[in-house]
Design an enzyme around this catalytic site. Structure first.
Site, PDB file in Angstrom:
ATOM      1  CG  ASP A 141       6.681   6.452 -11.407  1.00 51.17           C
ATOM      2  OD1 ASP A 141       6.502   5.505 -12.210  1.00 51.17           O
ATOM      3  OD2 ASP A 141       6.272   7.259 -12.033  1.00 51.17           O
ATOM      4  CG  ASP A 143       4.619   2.448 -22.395  1.00 49.16           C
ATOM      5  OD1 ASP A 143       4.883   3.610 -23.085  1.00 49.16           O
ATOM      6  OD2 ASP A 143       4.020   3.078 -21.151  1.00 49.16           O
ATOM      7  CG  ASP A 184      11.675   4.342 -20.352  1.00 52.25           C
ATOM      8  OD1 ASP A 184      10.850   3.680 -18.585  1.00 52.25           O
ATOM      9  OD2 ASP A 184      12.086   4.750 -20.814  1.00 52.25           O
ATOM     10  CG  HIS A 232      14.187   7.094 -24.062  1.00 50.19           C
ATOM     11  ND1 HIS A 232      13.428   7.551 -24.419  1.00 50.19           N
ATOM     12  CD2 HIS A 232      13.831   5.537 -22.829  1.00 50.19           C
ATOM     13  CE1 HIS A 232      12.267   7.241 -23.616  1.00 50.19           C
ATOM     14  NE2 HIS A 232      12.085   6.072 -23.019  1.00 50.19           N
ATOM     15  CD  GLU A 249       6.992   7.334 -19.056  1.00 46.14           C
ATOM     16  OE1 GLU A 249       7.026   8.140 -18.067  1.00 46.14           O
ATOM     17  OE2 GLU A 249       7.021   6.728 -20.176  1.00 46.14           O
ATOM     18  CD  GLU A 250       9.016   5.613 -22.487  1.00 42.21           C
ATOM     19  OE1 GLU A 250       9.043   6.509 -23.081  1.00 42.21           O
ATOM     20  OE2 GLU A 250       9.287   4.725 -22.207  1.00 42.21           O
ATOM     21  CG  HIS A 292       5.911   3.087 -18.155  1.00 42.47           C
ATOM     22  ND1 HIS A 292       6.644   2.841 -18.881  1.00 42.47           N
ATOM     23  CD2 HIS A 292       7.124   3.288 -17.523  1.00 42.47           C
ATOM     24  CE1 HIS A 292       8.098   2.666 -19.524  1.00 42.47           C
ATOM     25  NE2 HIS A 292       8.227   3.796 -18.352  1.00 42.47           N
TER      26      HIS A 292
END
Length: 435
Positions: free
Chosen positions: A149, A57, A88, A395, A122-123, A55
């Site tokens: 994934d 984003d 991520d 994150h 996705e987030e 992903h």
């Protein structure tokens, strides 16, 4: 998860990967304006295709949080690339595309066709990107051999007592639930309070949830296979205990639940994340609300969790509402005949010869869950090294990846795509030597 930060201009992709966007073997389309779907045609259309997921984003980041480099600069410091998304999940996005670009430049044409799906939200649960891509594939009658994934990684020095690094391949992921608890009552002046206020009633309910965690379920999900695969890498006496889970599962579960990061593997976790009440210091609040986030163990269902919340709260004055949620995903195959698992494992060992590979359960959620109707085998793994201190960067502040590790990621997908070209797995060797 907050707002997704999008950086997904199509023209940058075309400039960075010109061979991909000009190849006659590849079809590219935009889905829901920002997500990308690639179809890489294989020379043997009778071979079932697979899907590589990532992903584009990322979660928000601000330099004022204390980053050593601006979080969207991709600045290199001491052999590391710093930036939001380096873990991520931009490393997967770029690694997959870079590997495919190199293969095409070498004149490679795959035998087994495959898809690449790059979601853009996705987030925030993937309801626009991954959901729509999965719908497009479903409408076209696509069935997938397996899906790969993000999820687990290579862990080095993070599993207490384990000798050497371990690459965990997620064969399932926890379900989730967002539950709202609320208490309503007639407001009043604080000089004449009732014996219980809305805040007090709700606080007591929340405290009961925290004091009575969901049941310990170690041994009833994929986490059992993790320890069985890793048992030989622990020192004595832990090795003996891990090799006899039929006897020691309760003991191991008790040990694991003592730390938050390992407790997540043995039960459905309960986290009170929001609590709102009151408008003025001298007014009895008419409404108190709390939000609880639960990550559901594969041995439980969403309904079972809701029933347990109801019985634990045990107060009719507390309204309980399910805001969003889903059951845990089915457990994908990981035996000797599992094509996807064995190909991923083979590729991992080609790139990281010193690691031990094991299946596991992802405690977070990924876009892959939206593809469960297209395949029975979904795997969650990216070849990123996690060492002590690195999990806080996920994150968090100073998210980064080493240049060497990024090269390994490209090499991983470069090999994986080629390894998938076999028609079927070779016959497994006899396991007599393991007795």
């Amino acid at each position: 998860a907050g707002k997704s930060h999008l950086s997904n201009p199509l023209h940058i992709g075309m400039l960075s990967f010109p061979t991909i966007f000009s190849s006659s073997l590849i079809q590219h389309e935009l889905v829901a304006n920002y997500s990308h779907l690639f179809w890489v045609q294989g020379s043997q259309p009778d071979l079932l295709p697979y899907l590589l997921l990532a992903h584009t984003d990322v979660v928000p980041a601000s330099e004022s949080d204390g980053w050593d480099a601006p979080p969207f600069s991709a600045k290199e410091i001491d052999g590391f690339i710093y930036g939001r998304g380096t873990i991520d999940d931009k490393s997967s996005v770029m690694g997959i595309l870079q590997a495919l670009e190199y293969l095409l430049l070498k004149g490679y044409a795959p035998r087994r066709g495959f898809y690449i799906s790059l979601g853009h939200d996705e987030e925030v649960m993937g309801y626009m990107g991954a959901v729509n891509i999965a719908s497009v594939l479903k409408q076209r009658g696509v069935q997938l051999l397996f899906v790969l994934d993000e999820g687990f990684a290579v862990f080095d020095g993070l599993i207490s007592g384990l000798e050497g690094p371990a690459a965990l391949i997620g064969t399932s992921e926890k379900g989730f639930a967002t539950v709202k608890l609320s208490v309503s009552m007639i407001p009043g002046h604080s000089s004449m309070p009732p014996s219980e206020t809305s805040i007090g009633i709700l606080a007591a309910a929340v405290k009961r949830l925290e004091d009575n965690p969901m049941p310990r379920l170690f041994g009833y999900g994929p986490e059992r296979g993790t320890f069985e695969h890793l048992a030989h890498k622990f020192s004595v006496p832990v090795r003996f205990i891990m090799s006899n889970l039929w006897l020691f599962s309760p003991l191991i579960g008790w040990v694991l639940e003592r730390k938050p990061d390992t407790n997540a593997f043995v039960r459905t976790t309960t986290a009170v994340t929001m609590f709102n009440a009151g408008v003025k210091e001298n007014v009895i609040a008419s409404l108190a609300e709390a939000y609880v986030n639960l990550r559901i163990h594969p041995a439980q269902s969403l309904q079972e969790v809701m029933d347990l919340i109801q019985s634990t709260v045990g107060d009719q004055r507390v309204k309980i509402e399910l805001i969003d949620g889903s059951d845990p995903l089915p457990v994908s195959s990981a035996d000797e005949k599992s094509f996807g698992f064995q190909i991923i494992k083979k590729t991992v060992l080609e790139i990281f010869s010193t690691v031990t590979v094991a299946p596991g359960i992802c405690v977070g959620n990924t876009d892959s869950r939206h593809y469960k109707d297209l395949t029975s085998d979904i795997y969650r793994f990216i070849p990123i090294w996690f060492k002590p201190g690195d999990t806080q960067r996920f994150h968090g502040i100073n998210e980064r990846i080493s240049i060497k590790n990024y090269e390994e990621i490209v090499a991983f997908y470069f090999s994986l795509i080629q390894n998938c070209d076999i028609q079927k797995l070779p016959e497994p060797h006899s396991s007599v030597h393991e007795l």
